[in-house]
Write a protein that holds these residues in place. Structure first.
Motif, short mmCIF file in Angstrom:
data_model
loop_
_atom_site.label_atom_id
_atom_site.label_comp_id
_atom_site.label_asym_id
_atom_site.label_seq_id
_atom_site.Cartn_x
_atom_site.Cartn_y
_atom_site.Cartn_z
N SER A 176 9.06 -1.65 23.25
CA SER A 176 9.10 -2.08 21.85
C SER A 176 8.26 -3.33 21.59
O SER A 176 7.84 -3.57 20.45
N LYS A 177 7.99 -4.13 22.64
CA LYS A 177 7.18 -5.34 22.44
C LYS A 177 5.75 -5.00 22.03
O LYS A 177 5.04 -5.83 21.46
N TRP A 178 5.32 -3.77 22.36
CA TRP A 178 3.94 -3.37 22.06
C TRP A 178 3.84 -2.22 21.07
O TRP A 178 2.74 -1.87 20.65
N ASN A 179 4.96 -1.61 20.70
CA ASN A 179 4.92 -0.42 19.86
C ASN A 179 5.95 -0.53 18.74
O ASN A 179 7.16 -0.61 19.00
N TYR A 180 5.46 -0.52 17.50
CA TYR A 180 6.37 -0.64 16.36
C TYR A 180 5.66 -0.14 15.10
O TYR A 180 4.45 0.11 15.10
N LEU A 214 0.81 -1.22 0.00
CA LEU A 214 0.00 0.00 0.00
C LEU A 214 0.84 1.27 0.00
O LEU A 214 0.29 2.37 -0.10
N ASN A 215 2.17 1.10 0.14
CA ASN A 215 3.07 2.26 0.28
C ASN A 215 2.60 3.14 1.44
O ASN A 215 2.47 4.35 1.33
N LEU A 216 2.35 2.48 2.58
CA LEU A 216 1.72 3.12 3.74
C LEU A 216 2.48 2.77 5.01
O LEU A 216 2.82 1.61 5.25
N LYS A 217 2.74 3.77 5.84
CA LYS A 217 3.34 3.53 7.16
C LYS A 217 2.23 3.09 8.12
O LYS A 217 1.23 3.77 8.25
N ILE A 218 2.44 1.96 8.75
CA ILE A 218 1.42 1.41 9.64
C ILE A 218 2.00 1.26 11.04
O ILE A 218 2.82 0.38 11.29
N ARG A 219 1.59 2.15 11.94
CA ARG A 219 2.06 2.08 13.33
C ARG A 219 1.09 1.23 14.15
O ARG A 219 -0.12 1.43 14.07
N ILE A 220 1.64 0.31 14.91
CA ILE A 220 0.85 -0.57 15.76
C ILE A 220 1.12 -0.24 17.23
O ILE A 220 2.28 -0.10 17.63
N ALA A 221 0.05 -0.13 18.02
CA ALA A 221 0.17 0.05 19.46
C ALA A 221 -0.78 -0.96 20.11
O ALA A 221 -1.99 -0.87 19.94
N SER A 241 12.29 -5.30 8.37
CA SER A 241 12.49 -3.85 8.42
C SER A 241 11.49 -3.16 9.33
O SER A 241 11.31 -1.95 9.27
N ILE A 242 10.81 -3.93 10.19
CA ILE A 242 9.91 -3.35 11.18
C ILE A 242 10.72 -2.44 12.11
O ILE A 242 11.79 -2.84 12.60
N GLN A 243 10.23 -1.24 12.34
CA GLN A 243 10.92 -0.29 13.22
C GLN A 243 10.27 -0.33 14.61
O GLN A 243 9.13 0.08 14.79
N PHE A 244 11.02 -0.82 15.58
CA PHE A 244 10.52 -0.94 16.95
C PHE A 244 10.82 0.35 17.72
O PHE A 244 11.91 0.91 17.61
N ASP A 245 9.83 0.80 18.50
CA ASP A 245 10.04 1.98 19.34
C ASP A 245 11.06 1.66 20.43
O ASP A 245 11.18 0.51 20.87
N ASN A 246 11.73 2.69 20.91
CA ASN A 246 12.61 2.51 22.06
C ASN A 246 11.80 2.25 23.32
O ASN A 246 12.27 1.56 24.24
N PHE A 247 10.59 2.79 23.36
CA PHE A 247 9.72 2.65 24.54
C PHE A 247 8.81 1.44 24.38
O PHE A 247 8.00 1.39 23.44
#
Length: 318
Positions: free
Chosen positions: A307-311, A218-225, A299-305
């Motif tokens: 990270s198990k739940w936010n990427y 989709l050429n789309l950034k998808i943030r998961i929380a 290439s999933i980008q994991f948050d520093n905070f």
């Protein structure tokens, strides 16, 4: 006025048939019916009808109640921190005019001429099977919901195969192609709040692999929380959409997936919730495995905070 002796006898009968919460002394319940208590009172000097027994029970604080599913089964040490993070992310995306979605799969429903809770206005009663044997049905329907918090709009996708990560990602794709692009022209990023288990499990690399493929497609950034464990009831779609979907389908047998679609489309609220329903006629198989080298190459980008739940899944090359 109820005599003290009657109250004493009722409480004596209840003594061995009363349970309670060890942490809350005021919470008590009995497994005896009013009729049972009345029958046992016949052996005492204070016989009483079940109506009088009801009055005594009421005065002693007993009420007819249903169990309420409100107790959290566990509490992760990072629970409150993630809730604050979810609140921050949600507001950040809403303020920026970006899509904020709440996603979940509703309870599966057996298709067929089966009894369902609820009542309807009808000239004649609806006649359903006297037994709910799944073998006599037409399979099960899986309702997957995506709720757009900013627009107060929901899409429910129905499928009759399996609740898999591929199914979840297909639902996201259809939402974006049929609704998201039109409602958010020019946007290239979305936030999805979802539970930590099921087809979109926070620990599933297959979900992450399917999510990455979807982001590329989709050429789309998808943030998961993700919501912390045992906190699914806080997911907005759980209390802002699904109860109204249940009400729209109450009291009617869902004999086919088309019937389910027909009734779910009738979902409405006084606050203007709109629900679109689409049938996905596709087979989703369980047992798929993620690629052997995915964990090393993802290439999933994991948050520093937390990270198990936010990427975030970012299109490769962006």
């Amino acid at each position: 006025m109820v005599s003290p002796n009657l109250v004493y006898n009722v409480l004596r009968i209840l003594h061995d048939h009363t349970a309670g919460d060890p942490m809350r002394h005021e919470v008590r319940w009995t497994n005896l019916s009013r009729r049972n208590i009345s029958r046992q009172l016949e052996k005492t000097d204070t016989p009483a009808s079940k109506n009088v027994v009801s009055k005594v029970l009421y005065e002693e604080g007993f009420r007819r109640r249903k169990p309420q599913k409100k107790r959290t089964m566990g509490q992760n040490k990072d629970r409150d921190a993630q809730f604050r993070n979810l609140k921050r992310l949600k507001q950040e995306y809403l303020d920026a005019g970006k899509p904020v979605l709440s996603m979940d799969t509703k309870k599966k429903e057996t298709l067929g001429n089966f009894y369902r809770e609820g009542v309807t206005d009808a000239i004649e009663p609806t006649i359903v099977n006297d037994h709910d044997f799944p073998s006599q049905g037409n399979g099960k329907v899986i309702p997957h919901g995506i709720y757009d918090l900013g627009k107060n709009k929901a899409v429910v996708h129905l499928n009759t195969s399996k609740d898999t990560s591929e199914f979840a990602c297909e639902c996201i794709a259809l939402w974006w192609l049929e609704h998201g692009q039109q409602d958010y022209p020019g946007e290239d990023e979305i936030l999805i709040m979802c539970d930590g288990g099921g087809s979109n499990s926070s620990s599933s690399y297959l979900f992450k692999e399917d999510l990455q493929a979807l982001s590329n497609r989709l050429n789309l950034k998808i943030r998961i929380a993700h919501y912390p464990p045992y906190c699914s009831k806080y997911n907005p779609i759980e209390h802002l959409v699904f109860p109204h979907v249940t009400r729209a389908c109450s009291g009617v047998p869902l004999e086919s997936i088309e019937t389910a679609k027909h009734y779910i489309e009738k979902t409405e609220t006084t606050k203007g919730l709109k629900v679109v329903v689409k049938i996905i006629d596709k087979v989703f198989e369980k047992g798929r495995k993620y690629a052997a080298d995915f964990k090393e190459k993802m290439s999933i980008q994991f948050d520093n905070f937390l990270s198990k739940w936010n990427y975030m899944a970012v299109p490769v090359g962006k």
